[in-house]
Design a protein around this motif. Structure first.
Motif, PDB file in Angstrom:
ATOM      1  N   CYS A 116      -0.164   8.648  -0.575  1.00 27.92           N
ATOM      2  CA  CYS A 116       0.375   9.963  -0.932  1.00 27.92           C
ATOM      3  C   CYS A 116      -0.417  10.993  -0.140  1.00 27.92           C
ATOM      4  O   CYS A 116      -1.623  11.156  -0.352  1.00 27.92           O
ATOM      5  CB  CYS A 116       0.260  10.204  -2.431  1.00 27.92           C
ATOM      6  SG  CYS A 116       1.276   9.072  -3.416  1.00 27.92           S
TER       7      CYS A 116
ATOM      8  N   GLY B 167      -6.148   4.823  -8.581  1.00 31.89           N
ATOM      9  CA  GLY B 167      -6.018   4.971  -7.146  1.00 31.89           C
ATOM     10  C   GLY B 167      -7.315   5.478  -6.518  1.00 31.89           C
ATOM     11  O   GLY B 167      -8.272   5.811  -7.210  1.00 31.89           O
TER      12      GLY B 167
ATOM     13  N   ARG C 272      -0.660  -2.334  -6.594  1.00 32.45           N
ATOM     14  CA  ARG C 272      -0.627  -1.852  -5.217  1.00 32.45           C
ATOM     15  C   ARG C 272      -1.908  -1.107  -4.882  1.00 32.45           C
ATOM     16  O   ARG C 272      -2.558  -0.534  -5.747  1.00 32.45           O
ATOM     17  CB  ARG C 272       0.564  -0.905  -5.006  1.00 32.45           C
ATOM     18  CG  ARG C 272       1.890  -1.584  -5.163  1.00 32.45           C
ATOM     19  CD  ARG C 272       3.073  -0.658  -4.888  1.00 32.45           C
ATOM     20  NE  ARG C 272       4.289  -1.455  -4.912  1.00 32.45           N
ATOM     21  CZ  ARG C 272       4.985  -1.695  -6.018  1.00 32.45           C
ATOM     22  NH1 ARG C 272       4.585  -1.168  -7.172  1.00 32.45           N
ATOM     23  NH2 ARG C 272       6.057  -2.460  -5.969  1.00 32.45           N
ATOM     24  N   ASP C 273      -2.217  -1.098  -3.609  1.00 31.54           N
ATOM     25  CA  ASP C 273      -3.309  -0.283  -3.107  1.00 31.54           C
ATOM     26  C   ASP C 273      -2.779   1.140  -2.991  1.00 31.54           C
ATOM     27  O   ASP C 273      -1.938   1.426  -2.135  1.00 31.54           O
ATOM     28  CB  ASP C 273      -3.740  -0.825  -1.741  1.00 31.54           C
ATOM     29  CG  ASP C 273      -4.952  -0.110  -1.182  1.00 31.54           C
ATOM     30  OD1 ASP C 273      -5.599   0.656  -1.933  1.00 31.54           O
ATOM     31  OD2 ASP C 273      -5.258  -0.291   0.008  1.00 31.54           O
ATOM     32  N   TRP C 274      -3.243   2.030  -3.868  1.00 25.81           N
ATOM     33  CA  TRP C 274      -2.676   3.380  -3.965  1.00 25.81           C
ATOM     34  C   TRP C 274      -3.723   4.402  -3.529  1.00 25.81           C
ATOM     35  O   TRP C 274      -4.803   4.467  -4.093  1.00 25.81           O
ATOM     36  CB  TRP C 274      -2.233   3.666  -5.391  1.00 25.81           C
ATOM     37  CG  TRP C 274      -1.249   4.792  -5.517  1.00 25.81           C
ATOM     38  CD1 TRP C 274      -1.521   6.120  -5.504  1.00 25.81           C
ATOM     39  CD2 TRP C 274       0.167   4.671  -5.686  1.00 25.81           C
ATOM     40  NE1 TRP C 274      -0.370   6.847  -5.650  1.00 25.81           N
ATOM     41  CE2 TRP C 274       0.689   5.974  -5.765  1.00 25.81           C
ATOM     42  CE3 TRP C 274       1.038   3.590  -5.778  1.00 25.81           C
ATOM     43  CZ2 TRP C 274       2.052   6.229  -5.943  1.00 25.81           C
ATOM     44  CZ3 TRP C 274       2.390   3.846  -5.946  1.00 25.81           C
ATOM     45  CH2 TRP C 274       2.880   5.147  -6.023  1.00 25.81           C
TER      46      TRP C 274
ATOM     47  N   ARG D 188       0.843  -1.188   0.000  1.00 24.12           N
ATOM     48  CA  ARG D 188       0.000   0.000   0.000  1.00 24.12           C
ATOM     49  C   ARG D 188       0.881   1.241   0.000  1.00 24.12           C
ATOM     50  O   ARG D 188       1.885   1.296   0.704  1.00 24.12           O
ATOM     51  CB  ARG D 188      -0.907   0.004   1.233  1.00 24.12           C
ATOM     52  CG  ARG D 188      -1.768   1.241   1.381  1.00 24.12           C
ATOM     53  CD  ARG D 188      -2.594   1.209   2.661  1.00 24.12           C
ATOM     54  NE  ARG D 188      -3.591   0.139   2.633  1.00 24.12           N
ATOM     55  CZ  ARG D 188      -4.463  -0.071   3.621  1.00 24.12           C
ATOM     56  NH1 ARG D 188      -4.441   0.677   4.711  1.00 24.12           N
ATOM     57  NH2 ARG D 188      -5.350  -1.043   3.520  1.00 24.12           N
ATOM     58  N   VAL D 189       0.492   2.220  -0.807  1.00 22.50           N
ATOM     59  CA  VAL D 189       1.189   3.505  -0.830  1.00 22.50           C
ATOM     60  C   VAL D 189       0.169   4.602  -0.547  1.00 22.50           C
ATOM     61  O   VAL D 189      -0.899   4.654  -1.174  1.00 22.50           O
ATOM     62  CB  VAL D 189       1.876   3.758  -2.190  1.00 22.50           C
ATOM     63  CG1 VAL D 189       2.484   5.164  -2.230  1.00 22.50           C
ATOM     64  CG2 VAL D 189       2.959   2.710  -2.449  1.00 22.50           C
TER      65      VAL D 189
ATOM     66  N   SER E  94      -0.026  16.135  -3.951  1.00 23.71           N
ATOM     67  CA  SER E  94       0.728  15.228  -4.820  1.00 23.71           C
ATOM     68  C   SER E  94       1.025  15.884  -6.163  1.00 23.71           C
ATOM     69  O   SER E  94       2.051  15.596  -6.784  1.00 23.71           O
ATOM     70  CB  SER E  94      -0.067  13.937  -5.030  1.00 23.71           C
ATOM     71  OG  SER E  94      -0.272  13.286  -3.791  1.00 23.71           O
TER      72      SER E  94
ATOM     73  N   MET F  65       2.263   2.378  -9.574  1.00 23.66           N
ATOM     74  CA  MET F  65       0.974   2.114  -8.952  1.00 23.66           C
ATOM     75  C   MET F  65       0.487   0.691  -9.193  1.00 23.66           C
ATOM     76  O   MET F  65      -0.314   0.169  -8.397  1.00 23.66           O
ATOM     77  CB  MET F  65      -0.072   3.106  -9.476  1.00 23.66           C
ATOM     78  CG  MET F  65       0.211   4.553  -9.115  1.00 23.66           C
ATOM     79  SD  MET F  65      -0.931   5.708  -9.935  1.00 23.66           S
ATOM     80  CE  MET F  65      -2.491   5.237  -9.189  1.00 23.66           C
TER      81      MET F  65
ATOM     82  N   TRP G  11      -4.649   8.432  -2.613  1.00 23.01           N
ATOM     83  CA  TRP G  11      -4.330   9.855  -2.706  1.00 23.01           C
ATOM     84  C   TRP G  11      -5.130  10.587  -1.619  1.00 23.01           C
ATOM     85  O   TRP G  11      -6.357  10.618  -1.669  1.00 23.01           O
ATOM     86  CB  TRP G  11      -4.725  10.418  -4.060  1.00 23.01           C
ATOM     87  CG  TRP G  11      -4.164   9.742  -5.267  1.00 23.01           C
ATOM     88  CD1 TRP G  11      -4.797   8.831  -6.062  1.00 23.01           C
ATOM     89  CD2 TRP G  11      -2.866   9.933  -5.843  1.00 23.01           C
ATOM     90  NE1 TRP G  11      -3.978   8.437  -7.091  1.00 23.01           N
ATOM     91  CE2 TRP G  11      -2.782   9.104  -6.979  1.00 23.01           C
ATOM     92  CE3 TRP G  11      -1.772  10.731  -5.501  1.00 23.01           C
ATOM     93  CZ2 TRP G  11      -1.654   9.055  -7.782  1.00 23.01           C
ATOM     94  CZ3 TRP G  11      -0.641  10.674  -6.306  1.00 23.01           C
ATOM     95  CH2 TRP G  11      -0.591   9.849  -7.431  1.00 23.01           C
TER      96      TRP G  11
END
Length: 227
Positions: free
Chosen positions: A77, A124, A106-108, A74-75, A81, A103, A110
């Motif tokens: 931001c 995302g 992955r679970d992205w 998971r990312v 951004s 991305m 914002w």
């Protein structure tokens, strides 16, 4: 291999990365704040200031290296951004494809920021804030908040002659440095930032060797924040 400086926030074991990113190993989570992608384009468009147009590529290279190092599932931001909506729309196609590659799989997430363009056609999930376990993630710290990770202030500090972006934490709250290039910084002793923290607060400089010092021992200096 030592990734960075280990710290605990409301019981969560975290790592402050040399890049300014934050890694939470138990959650497979990488958090970065204030990428400000497209900043040079926005500066040229609004102020006529001509900066080298490589800030987005430099920021994405840093993010690519961190993702390769920690392999997050998971990312997050953490707001700002993109520098504004037009900067997001004008993003170089090669940079856009680079971001989409990072991305992928992955679970992205914002998180909304004061510069953010809102949902854009780049995938995302877009959220105002997010809670994971004991921690809340948001762009701007809440005055009465706790167990909180935020950004927005672009904190910096000078220690032993080195002036760098920094993390600031008191064990209950953590403010991340700006991750993007050309983002400027706000001195960590500025009241708007300093007053968020209680006793025992400390700063952690970014860079290849973590330098840690009590916030109360940092001498005030003039700020140079440009957002």
């Amino acid at each position: 291999m030592t990734l960075g400086h280990s710290l605990t926030l409301s019981g969560a074991a975290l790592i402050a990365l040399p890049s300014g990113g934050l890694f939470w190993p138990d959650e497979g989570l990488l958090c970065v704040s204030d990428l400000h992608l497209g900043r040079s384009e926005r500066m040229a468009r609004r102020a006529g200031a001509l900066l080298p147009p490589y800030d987005s590529a430099a920021t994405l290279a840093r993010l690519d290296a961190d993702i390769e190092a920690v392999r997050p599932a998971r990312v997050i931001c953490l707001g700002d951004s993109f520098d504004d909506l037009a900067a997001a729309e004008a993003m170089d196609e090669a940079d856009r494809l680079w971001l989409l590659r990072l991305m992928a799989g992955r679970d992205w997430l914002w998180i909304e920021g004061n510069h953010d363009p809102g949902p854009i056609d780049i995938g995302g999930a877009h959220l105002e804030s997010l809670r994971v376990g004991p921690l809340s993630f948001r762009h701007i710290a809440e005055p009465d908040g706790g167990a909180e990770v935020s950004g927005h202030f672009h904190p910096k500090a000078r220690i032993a002659g080195l002036s760098r972006p920094c993390f600031v934490t008191d064990g209950s709250r953590l403010v991340l440095p700006a991750y993007g290039s050309y983002t400027g910084g706000l001195d960590c002793t500025t009241p708007a930032l300093r007053d968020l923290f209680g006793k025992g607060a400390r700063v952690i400089l970014t860079g290849p060797r973590p330098i840690v010092a009590p916030l109360d021992q940092i001498s005030p200096r003039s700020s140079s924040l440009s957002r």
